[in-house]
Motif scaffolding. Structure first.
Motif, mmCIF file in Angstrom:
data_model
loop_
_atom_site.group_PDB
_atom_site.id
_atom_site.type_symbol
_atom_site.label_atom_id
_atom_site.label_comp_id
_atom_site.label_asym_id
_atom_site.label_seq_id
_atom_site.Cartn_x
_atom_site.Cartn_y
_atom_site.Cartn_z
ATOM 1 N N PRO A 80 -1.777 -1.408 7.680
ATOM 2 C CA PRO A 80 -0.509 -0.981 7.085
ATOM 3 C C PRO A 80 0.486 -0.614 8.190
ATOM 4 O O PRO A 80 0.086 -0.082 9.231
ATOM 5 N N ASN A 81 1.750 -0.916 7.990
ATOM 6 C CA ASN A 81 2.776 -0.570 8.978
ATOM 7 C C ASN A 81 3.592 0.626 8.481
ATOM 8 O O ASN A 81 3.285 1.215 7.435
ATOM 9 N N ILE A 82 4.649 0.940 9.235
ATOM 10 C CA ILE A 82 5.444 2.134 8.944
ATOM 11 C C ILE A 82 6.030 2.099 7.516
ATOM 12 O O ILE A 82 6.168 3.140 6.864
ATOM 13 N N ILE A 83 6.331 0.913 7.020
ATOM 14 C CA ILE A 83 6.902 0.806 5.663
ATOM 15 C C ILE A 83 5.853 1.207 4.627
ATOM 16 O O ILE A 83 6.119 2.020 3.733
ATOM 17 N N HIS A 84 4.632 0.667 4.761
ATOM 18 C CA HIS A 84 3.553 1.042 3.832
ATOM 19 C C HIS A 84 3.289 2.547 3.896
ATOM 20 O O HIS A 84 3.089 3.205 2.876
ATOM 21 N N GLU A 85 3.283 3.078 5.120
ATOM 22 C CA GLU A 85 2.937 4.492 5.290
ATOM 23 C C GLU A 85 3.988 5.417 4.681
ATOM 24 O O GLU A 85 3.656 6.393 4.003
ATOM 25 N N SER A 95 7.354 9.684 -6.182
ATOM 26 C CA SER A 95 7.926 8.351 -6.330
ATOM 27 C C SER A 95 6.839 7.371 -6.776
ATOM 28 O O SER A 95 5.681 7.757 -6.938
ATOM 29 N N ALA A 96 7.219 6.119 -6.982
ATOM 30 C CA ALA A 96 6.260 5.121 -7.469
ATOM 31 C C ALA A 96 6.517 3.777 -6.803
ATOM 32 O O ALA A 96 7.574 3.572 -6.187
ATOM 33 N N LEU A 97 5.538 2.895 -6.914
ATOM 34 C CA LEU A 97 5.627 1.590 -6.254
ATOM 35 C C LEU A 97 5.126 0.481 -7.165
ATOM 36 O O LEU A 97 4.063 0.604 -7.788
ATOM 37 N N VAL A 98 5.891 -0.591 -7.219
ATOM 38 C CA VAL A 98 5.400 -1.833 -7.832
ATOM 39 C C VAL A 98 5.486 -2.890 -6.736
ATOM 40 O O VAL A 98 6.560 -3.152 -6.207
ATOM 41 N N THR A 99 4.343 -3.477 -6.373
ATOM 42 C CA THR A 99 4.366 -4.489 -5.318
ATOM 43 C C THR A 99 3.933 -5.830 -5.866
ATOM 44 O O THR A 99 3.077 -5.900 -6.751
ATOM 45 N N GLN A 100 4.526 -6.888 -5.324
ATOM 46 C CA GLN A 100 4.024 -8.215 -5.687
ATOM 47 C C GLN A 100 3.051 -8.721 -4.622
ATOM 48 O O GLN A 100 2.516 -9.816 -4.744
ATOM 49 N N ASN A 101 2.830 -7.920 -3.595
ATOM 50 C CA ASN A 101 1.911 -8.346 -2.537
ATOM 51 C C ASN A 101 0.461 -8.223 -2.987
ATOM 52 O O ASN A 101 0.090 -7.279 -3.684
ATOM 53 N N ILE A 102 -0.355 -9.170 -2.537
ATOM 54 C CA ILE A 102 -1.772 -9.182 -2.922
ATOM 55 C C ILE A 102 -2.670 -8.851 -1.735
ATOM 56 O O ILE A 102 -3.887 -8.932 -1.832
ATOM 57 N N GLY A 104 -3.287 -6.028 -0.249
ATOM 58 C CA GLY A 104 -4.010 -4.755 -0.292
ATOM 59 C C GLY A 104 -3.554 -3.717 0.729
ATOM 60 O O GLY A 104 -4.176 -2.660 0.847
ATOM 61 N N LEU A 105 -2.454 -3.986 1.458
ATOM 62 C CA LEU A 105 -2.048 -3.037 2.510
ATOM 63 C C LEU A 105 -1.473 -1.737 1.942
ATOM 64 O O LEU A 105 -1.678 -0.669 2.514
ATOM 65 N N HIS A 106 -0.770 -1.810 0.830
ATOM 66 C CA HIS A 106 -0.285 -0.570 0.203
ATOM 67 C C HIS A 106 -1.482 0.284 -0.237
ATOM 68 O O HIS A 106 -1.457 1.510 -0.104
ATOM 69 N N GLN A 107 -2.524 -0.362 -0.747
ATOM 70 C CA GLN A 107 -3.715 0.378 -1.175
ATOM 71 C C GLN A 107 -4.401 1.009 0.033
ATOM 72 O O GLN A 107 -4.884 2.139 -0.045
ATOM 73 N N ARG A 108 -4.431 0.263 1.149
ATOM 74 C CA ARG A 108 -5.083 0.807 2.347
ATOM 75 C C ARG A 108 -4.296 1.970 2.936
ATOM 76 O O ARG A 108 -4.857 2.808 3.650
ATOM 77 N N ALA A 109 -2.999 2.053 2.650
ATOM 78 C CA ALA A 109 -2.201 3.205 3.096
ATOM 79 C C ALA A 109 -2.380 4.382 2.123
ATOM 80 O O ALA A 109 -1.709 5.396 2.256
ATOM 81 N N VAL A 110 -3.267 4.225 1.158
ATOM 82 C CA VAL A 110 -3.586 5.241 0.150
ATOM 83 C C VAL A 110 -2.328 5.659 -0.620
ATOM 84 O O VAL A 110 -1.826 6.771 -0.490
ATOM 85 N N GLY A 119 -2.088 -8.358 -8.560
ATOM 86 C CA GLY A 119 -3.493 -8.154 -8.230
ATOM 87 C C GLY A 119 -3.716 -7.919 -6.751
ATOM 88 O O GLY A 119 -2.767 -7.703 -5.993
ATOM 89 N N ASN A 120 -4.990 -7.946 -6.347
ATOM 90 C CA ASN A 120 -5.360 -7.591 -4.978
ATOM 91 C C ASN A 120 -6.477 -8.527 -4.510
ATOM 92 O O ASN A 120 -7.532 -8.617 -5.142
ATOM 93 N N LEU A 121 -6.241 -9.187 -3.390
ATOM 94 C CA LEU A 121 -7.249 -10.110 -2.834
ATOM 95 C C LEU A 121 -8.576 -9.417 -2.535
ATOM 96 O O LEU A 121 -9.631 -10.055 -2.518
ATOM 97 N N SER A 122 -8.517 -8.106 -2.292
ATOM 98 C CA SER A 122 -9.736 -7.378 -1.934
ATOM 99 C C SER A 122 -10.649 -7.141 -3.127
ATOM 100 O O SER A 122 -11.798 -6.748 -2.955
#
Ligand SMILES: [Zn+2]
Length: 235
Positions: A80-85, A95-102, A104-110, A119-122
């Motif tokens: 995850p980078n500074i944006i995810h963190e 706040s809340a997040l809706v991502t179209q990315n699959i 899993g980096l937002h999930q890894r940033a907890v 969905g999530n490739l992981s």
């Protein structure tokens, strides 16, 4: 459309820290070294479109081809980078997040309060026995060792519909926000792009992107053109 300065955007986000819903796309993951999958097709499958390689038809009738392509979407070393963190921090404040990315980096940033719209490739499971399977196993073989069934990632493929419940939760997140921050997506993909229609009348939309979106945005949308990383670093 009106442009907004970086300074103004930062103070806007800080003021609304607990009332933002972020909508993110591929541009959020490129600083982590993850290329947009559309750019992969030329390299690996010159003649096939990603829309086919990532379709339910391809998975069903040419699973080897699907697997060969989908494996290239995994980047186990990406972080995850500074944006995810920073988004994760904001989501911990309400706040809340809706991502179209699959990826899993937002999930890894907890990140709490998030919907992985596509969905999530992981998340990998067996289509025959429905068991969840570790990603590492899937990257070794797409055949389930236990039952011989075909494995697949739990992502929305072309030709597949989104679970209604997921759309409802995402729309609620958009509807509850005072400020909508769109990052790294040109809003080309429906129904993701249509989520903004669920926003409150008096909420503000800001788009952070390197280039102008293809779909003309409403007159009251604020735009910031430039590096999202530079903005999030300052938050
Ligand atoms: Zn199985």
């Amino acid at each position: 459309m009106t442009q907004i300065s970086g300074e103004k955007l930062i103070s806007f986000m800080q003021e609304q820290a607990a009332h933002i819903t972020f909508l993110t796309g591929a541009g959020v993951s490129t600083p982590s070294g993850i290329p947009d999958y559309r750019s992969l097709t030329g390299v690996y499958h010159g003649l096939e479109e990603p829309e086919y390689l990532l379709s339910a038809t391809c998975l069903k009738y040419e699973p080897e081809k699907f697997y060969a392509f989908v494996k290239h979407l995994y980047h186990p070393d990406a972080k995850p980078n500074i944006i995810h963190e920073k988004i994760a921090e904001y989501c911990r404040q309400g706040s809340a997040l809706v991502t179209q990315n699959i990826d899993g980096l937002h999930q890894r940033a907890v990140t709490p309060q998030m919907v992985a719209f596509h969905g999530n490739l992981s998340d990998v499971y067996c289509q025959k026995c429905q068991a969840a399977v570790p990603v590492a196993d899937y990257l070794t073989s797409d055949v389930h060792a236990n039952c011989g069934g075909r494995l697949r990632p739990n992502i929305i493929l072309y030709e597949e519909g989104l679970p209604l419940q997921r759309i409802i939760v995402a729309e609620k997140m958009v509807a509850q926000a005072q400020l909508l921050v769109v990052v790294g997506t040109s809003l080309k993909v429906y129904p993701f792009a249509g989520l903004l229609d669920a926003k409150k009348l008096d909420s503000q939309v800001v788009v952070i992107n390197r280039e102008a979106p293809s779909r003309p945005l409403a007159a009251d949308v604020l735009e910031y053109y430039g590096s999202a990383e530079e903005i999030f670093k300052e938050l």
